[in-house]
Design a protein around this motif. Structure first.
Motif, short mmCIF file in Angstrom:
data_model
loop_
_atom_site.label_atom_id
_atom_site.label_comp_id
_atom_site.label_asym_id
_atom_site.label_seq_id
_atom_site.Cartn_x
_atom_site.Cartn_y
_atom_site.Cartn_z
N VAL A 121 0.88 -1.18 0.00
CA VAL A 121 0.00 0.00 0.00
C VAL A 121 0.91 1.22 0.00
O VAL A 121 1.74 1.39 0.90
CB VAL A 121 -0.92 0.03 1.24
CG1 VAL A 121 -1.67 1.36 1.31
CG2 VAL A 121 -1.91 -1.13 1.21
N THR A 292 -6.64 7.79 -0.53
CA THR A 292 -6.30 6.62 -1.35
C THR A 292 -5.59 5.57 -0.50
O THR A 292 -5.91 4.37 -0.57
CB THR A 292 -5.42 7.03 -2.54
OG1 THR A 292 -6.16 7.93 -3.36
CG2 THR A 292 -4.98 5.82 -3.35
N ASN A 296 -7.12 1.76 0.52
CA ASN A 296 -6.35 0.55 0.22
C ASN A 296 -6.09 -0.28 1.47
O ASN A 296 -6.12 -1.52 1.42
CB ASN A 296 -5.04 0.93 -0.47
CG ASN A 296 -5.24 1.41 -1.89
OD1 ASN A 296 -6.24 1.07 -2.54
ND2 ASN A 296 -4.32 2.20 -2.40
N THR A 299 -9.20 -2.25 2.38
CA THR A 299 -9.28 -3.48 1.61
C THR A 299 -8.44 -4.58 2.25
O THR A 299 -8.88 -5.74 2.36
CB THR A 299 -8.81 -3.24 0.16
OG1 THR A 299 -9.67 -2.27 -0.45
CG2 THR A 299 -8.84 -4.52 -0.65
#
Length: 328
Positions: A121, A292, A296, A299
């Motif tokens: 990430v 962002t 990520n 997730t």
């Protein structure tokens, strides 16, 4: 989701502090997106948007994670297996090939690949905290940003580049006299040392710079200095190691292991404005922002909560990451 962010350094950060800055922005963005955040960090830490729990060094990690936490997110290898969902972010380059937990993620594609992994990430920052950029501000100097005492950061190389290019250099993160990690005394009065600066002082220096000179001699895992500089419209003149090719596209700077080539690019930028400061700024605003990064990580958290193991095998660093070539 309730996320516990665990780190060995206190928050908030006031000067230099890469990981601390990242997890502060990660936590703040998680809360903004509707999640709950707690921090397990050294005593004395403070946070106005999440619960702060002091690390108790004499207690096992498993006993310090509250029962209402869904995912524990370590910023270092805890060296234990936990029987509840957890994630580890590796931020550095190990000196020895020791296995990391299988739920380890890295901070760039190159960083992950060098550990035999494909889980990463990118770091991102809350650019609102950095304030607006004054693109009309006079820019006469270049800058180096990093811990100058670390030989892998190669402040000597940055000084050599500016000497060849005939420009002045602001060193953010070092002093003219260096005694730790090897003696260094810089004679040139065209090199200006500002020590370990932070806050408005740092932002003002970056906003008055024409570019970052960053000839590191290791595989940079990520490079917060790079994206902070790009945010302020500073193109990057650096070595092509680690994550730097992922952060610096051709329209935002030049990557080379040659001081002469970097100096020529610096000289051309000084004379002809080779690189557009606004394009550098827009690049990081689009690709390396806190939201962002946070989405990520969400997730990754969900994958762990669903019972998935992120790496089939424990990641292990594959090759040495230091003492990479540099042509002065």
């Amino acid at each position: 989701m309730h996320v516990l962010l665990i780190n060995n350094s206190p928050i908030p950060v006031f000067a230099y502090g890469g990981t601390e800055r990242v997890i502060w922005d990660l936590g703040k963005t998680l809360v903004r997106l509707g999640h709950t955040v707690s921090y397990l960090v050294p005593a004395g830490s403070q946070c106005d948007f999440g619960r702060v729990l002091p690390i108790q060094p004499d207690r096992p990690w498993a006993e310090q994670i509250p029962p209402d936490v869904d995912v524990a997110h370590f910023q270092f290898n805890p060296h234990v297996e936990l029987d509840r969902p957890y994630l580890v972010t590796e931020h550095g380059n190990a000196r020895k090939a020791k296995p990391l937990p299988r739920n380890t993620v890295f901070v760039s594609r190159n960083h992950a690949n060098r550990y035999g992994s494909d889980q990463y990430v990118y770091n991102g920052l809350d650019w609102a905290a950095y304030g607006p950029v004054d693109f009309e501000c006079p820019r006469s100097h270049y800058h180096f940003l990093g811990k100058a005492a670390w030989s892998v950061k190669n402040v000597r190389g940055a000084i050599a580049v500016t000497r060849k290019a005939g420009v002045e250099l602001d060193v953010l993160g070092g002093d003219r006299f260096q005694f730790k990690r090897g003696f260094r005394f810089t004679f040139s009065r065209r090199v200006h040392f500002h020590g370990m600066v932070g806050g408005e002082t740092k932002f003002n220096l970056l906003n008055a710079s024409r570019g970052l000179i960053f000839p590191v001699r290791w595989h940079e895992p990520f490079g917060l200095a790079v994206i902070e500089s790009l945010y302020f419209g500073c193109p990057v003149f650096a070595t092509p190691y680690g994550a730097l090719p992922e952060l610096v596209p051709a329209h935002c700077g030049l990557l080379s292991d040659s001081a002469q080539q970097l100096a020529e690019a610096v000289r051309a930028n000084t004379l002809d404005h080779t690189f557009d400061p606004r394009a550098c700024h827009e690049h990081v605003m689009q690709h390396f922002n806190a939201e962002t990064m946070t989405r990520n990580y969400l997730t990754m958290y969900q994958r762990v909560l669903d019972g998935e193991t992120l790496n089939a095998q424990p990641p292990v660093i594959q090759d040495p990451a230091r003492h990479l070539p540099w042509r002065d």
